[in-house]
Design a protein around this motif. Structure first.
Motif, PDB file in Angstrom:
ATOM      1  N   GLU A   2       9.050  74.501  48.564  1.00 11.91           N
ATOM      2  CA  GLU A   2      10.156  74.745  49.481  1.00 11.91           C
ATOM      3  C   GLU A   2      11.474  74.745  48.719  1.00 11.91           C
ATOM      4  N   ILE A   3      12.305  75.738  49.007  1.00 12.54           N
ATOM      5  CA  ILE A   3      13.629  75.827  48.421  1.00 12.54           C
ATOM      6  C   ILE A   3      14.634  75.774  49.563  1.00 12.54           C
ATOM      7  N   GLU A   4      15.486  74.767  49.526  1.00 15.78           N
ATOM      8  CA  GLU A   4      16.504  74.610  50.564  1.00 15.78           C
ATOM      9  C   GLU A   4      17.769  75.365  50.194  1.00 15.78           C
ATOM     10  N   ILE A   5      18.301  76.093  51.172  1.00 12.54           N
ATOM     11  CA  ILE A   5      19.593  76.749  50.985  1.00 12.54           C
ATOM     12  C   ILE A   5      20.529  76.247  52.079  1.00 12.54           C
ATOM     13  N   ARG A   6      21.811  76.244  51.795  1.00 10.37           N
ATOM     14  CA  ARG A   6      22.750  75.706  52.777  1.00 10.37           C
ATOM     15  C   ARG A   6      23.411  76.789  53.607  1.00 10.37           C
ATOM     16  N   ASP A   7      23.327  78.034  53.173  1.00 11.24           N
ATOM     17  CA  ASP A   7      23.946  79.143  53.900  1.00 11.24           C
ATOM     18  C   ASP A   7      22.898  79.925  54.679  1.00 11.24           C
ATOM     19  N   ASP A   8      23.341  81.009  55.329  1.00 10.13           N
ATOM     20  CA  ASP A   8      22.431  81.838  56.127  1.00 10.13           C
ATOM     21  C   ASP A   8      21.553  82.731  55.270  1.00 10.13           C
ATOM     22  N   MET A   9      21.908  82.880  53.993  1.00  5.29           N
ATOM     23  CA  MET A   9      21.120  83.718  53.084  1.00  5.29           C
ATOM     24  C   MET A   9      21.450  83.346  51.653  1.00  5.29           C
ATOM     25  N   ILE A  10      20.590  83.826  50.742  1.00  2.00           N
ATOM     26  CA  ILE A  10      20.816  83.676  49.315  1.00  2.00           C
ATOM     27  C   ILE A  10      20.302  84.954  48.653  1.00  2.00           C
ATOM     28  N   ARG A  11      20.946  85.378  47.621  1.00  2.00           N
ATOM     29  CA  ARG A  11      20.475  86.580  46.917  1.00  2.00           C
ATOM     30  C   ARG A  11      19.247  86.211  46.081  1.00  2.00           C
ATOM     31  N   LEU A  12      18.352  87.173  45.945  1.00  2.00           N
ATOM     32  CA  LEU A  12      17.081  86.933  45.271  1.00  2.00           C
ATOM     33  C   LEU A  12      17.262  86.372  43.868  1.00  2.00           C
ATOM     34  N   GLY A  13      18.150  86.936  43.083  1.00  2.00           N
ATOM     35  CA  GLY A  13      18.377  86.438  41.724  1.00  2.00           C
ATOM     36  C   GLY A  13      18.819  84.987  41.715  1.00  2.00           C
ATOM     37  N   GLN A  14      19.704  84.635  42.635  1.00  2.00           N
ATOM     38  CA  GLN A  14      20.171  83.249  42.739  1.00  2.00           C
ATOM     39  C   GLN A  14      19.033  82.322  43.150  1.00  2.00           C
ATOM     40  N   LEU A  15      18.198  82.782  44.051  1.00  2.00           N
ATOM     41  CA  LEU A  15      17.067  81.981  44.519  1.00  2.00           C
ATOM     42  C   LEU A  15      16.108  81.668  43.373  1.00  2.00           C
ATOM     43  N   LEU A  16      15.802  82.662  42.568  1.00  2.00           N
ATOM     44  CA  LEU A  16      14.879  82.453  41.459  1.00  2.00           C
ATOM     45  C   LEU A  16      15.456  81.490  40.431  1.00  2.00           C
ATOM     46  N   LYS A  17      16.774  81.542  40.228  1.00  2.00           N
ATOM     47  CA  LYS A  17      17.431  80.594  39.324  1.00  2.00           C
ATOM     48  C   LYS A  17      17.426  79.193  39.935  1.00  2.00           C
ATOM     49  N   LEU A  18      17.739  79.093  41.224  1.00  2.00           N
ATOM     50  CA  LEU A  18      17.752  77.801  41.913  1.00  2.00           C
ATOM     51  C   LEU A  18      16.381  77.129  41.848  1.00  2.00           C
TER      52      LEU A  18
END
Length: 75
Positions: A2-18
């Motif tokens: 599970e990857i938690e994000i705080r906004d309504d969306m995240i860009r794919l590249g940022q998600l993979l880095k996160l």
């Protein structure tokens, strides 16, 4: 995973880095060029693709497949 994000969306590249699956944008581009990423079962090749909570991102990495479940961080 599970990857938690705080906004309504995240860009794919940022998600993979996160998620710690890539170190930089060049690594992201390589994965996308190899058709190694799907979002909700659909192949994806755009680094800037917006990923929203509830999405399932699958990545075929050399060390084995990874599945990310994107969830909204509860405050």
């Amino acid at each position: 995973m599970e990857i938690e994000i705080r906004d309504d969306m995240i860009r794919l590249g940022q998600l993979l880095k996160l998620a710690g699956l890539v170190e930089d944008g060049a690594d992201v581009k390589e994965l996308l060029a190899d058709d190694a990423v799907t979002i909700d079962g659909e192949p994806e090749n755009r680094r800037g693709r917006q990923v929203v909570p509830g999405a399932v991102v699958e990545i075929d990495l050399p060390q084995g497949p990874q599945t990310l479940h994107v969830v909204r961080r509860t405050r």
